[in-house]
Design a protein around this motif. Structure first.
Motif, PDB file in Angstrom:
ATOM      1  N   UNK A 169     -13.277  11.824  -1.119  1.00 17.99           N
ATOM      2  CA  UNK A 169     -12.205  12.416  -1.922  1.00 17.99           C
ATOM      3  C   UNK A 169     -12.147  11.831  -3.330  1.00 17.99           C
ATOM      4  N   UNK A 170     -12.526  10.569  -3.468  1.00 17.07           N
ATOM      5  CA  UNK A 170     -12.496   9.947  -4.785  1.00 17.07           C
ATOM      6  C   UNK A 170     -13.809  10.017  -5.528  1.00 17.07           C
ATOM      7  N   UNK A 171     -14.886  10.404  -4.842  1.00 18.67           N
ATOM      8  CA  UNK A 171     -16.194  10.493  -5.483  1.00 18.67           C
ATOM      9  C   UNK A 171     -16.730   9.150  -5.938  1.00 18.67           C
ATOM     10  N   UNK A 172     -16.297   8.068  -5.276  1.00 20.97           N
ATOM     11  CA  UNK A 172     -16.716   6.723  -5.658  1.00 20.97           C
ATOM     12  C   UNK A 172     -18.075   6.423  -5.015  1.00 20.97           C
ATOM     13  N   UNK A 173     -18.938   5.723  -5.741  1.00 21.77           N
ATOM     14  CA  UNK A 173     -20.264   5.388  -5.225  1.00 21.77           C
ATOM     15  C   UNK A 173     -20.152   4.424  -4.051  1.00 21.77           C
ATOM     16  N   UNK A 174     -21.181   4.354  -3.192  1.00 20.38           N
ATOM     17  CA  UNK A 174     -21.135   3.400  -2.077  1.00 20.38           C
ATOM     18  C   UNK A 174     -20.930   1.967  -2.542  1.00 20.38           C
TER      19      UNK A 174
END
Length: 204
Positions: free
Chosen positions: A182-187
């Protein structure tokens, strides 16, 4: 998660593992596409290139397929890494290790647990998968918090029950998915953010 004997042996079949692998691979594709909970056993069998009776014979139901995926995950390298992280000698060092290992687990296998939660209304037996995973995670979290308390490493003003709930939340699949999907944050950034939360909120 406890391993259960979910397979029904077929002595007349010379290559059961290949067949089972095709069914599980097809199930994972349906899960990735978000359509597993809607698919019929016939559709799952078609995707796997096997007969509908084969799926029933080996797994009993769609729930049996989901359980088989969960069992396979429980013996995989990601869950072993999580268990090892909880056992790191220094409980302070264990915190970031646990967060990183949990993130790696959810990156690879989180969709299976989320699917189990999504199909509970259609397959009430799926609640067992969820409850077992939660209980297993809870026991591990409680053990690490107890070690933090014993080492005098738990943040002042935080009691053990609050610490358990907080760490359980930080390492949950929901927290991971909120950042990643949902936040599109990288691993990498997801691990960094969750680690910062764990260390800041829990560690003295």
């Amino acid at each position: 998660m406890a391993v259960r004997p979910y397979l029904r042996p077929r002595p007349d079949d010379t290559s059961p593992s290949a067949t089972e692998s095709r069914v599980l691979a097809a199930a994972e594709k349906l899960i990735d596409a978000g359509t597993f909970h809607q698919a019929t056993v016939a559709e799952l069998a078609e995707h796997a290139g096997v007969a509908r009776a084969t799926v029933f014979g080996r797994f009993g139901s769609k729930l049996g397929v989901l359980e088989a995926l969960s069992v396979r995950c429980s013996g995989g390298p990601e869950i072993r890494a999580v268990r090892e992280a909880f056992l790191v000698d220094d409980p302070r060092a264990a915190l970031p290790a646990v967060v990183a290992a949990a993130a790696a687990l959810w990156e690879r296998q989180g969709h299976i647990l989320l699917t189990a939660k999504a199909v509970v209304e259609l397959e009430p037996g799926a609640i067992r998968i969820i409850d077992e995973q939660r209980a297993d995670q809870r026991r591990s979290v409680e053990g690490l918090v107890a070690r933090l308390v014993g080492a005098g490493a738990l943040r002042d003003g935080l009691d053990a029950d609050e610490a358990v709930a907080t760490l359980h939340m930080i390492t949950s699949v929901e927290s991971f998915v909120e950042l990643r999907r949902h936040g599109g944050v990288s691993p990498e950034r997801t691990v960094e953010l969750l680690t910062q939360l764990a260390v800041t909120l829990l560690s003295a």
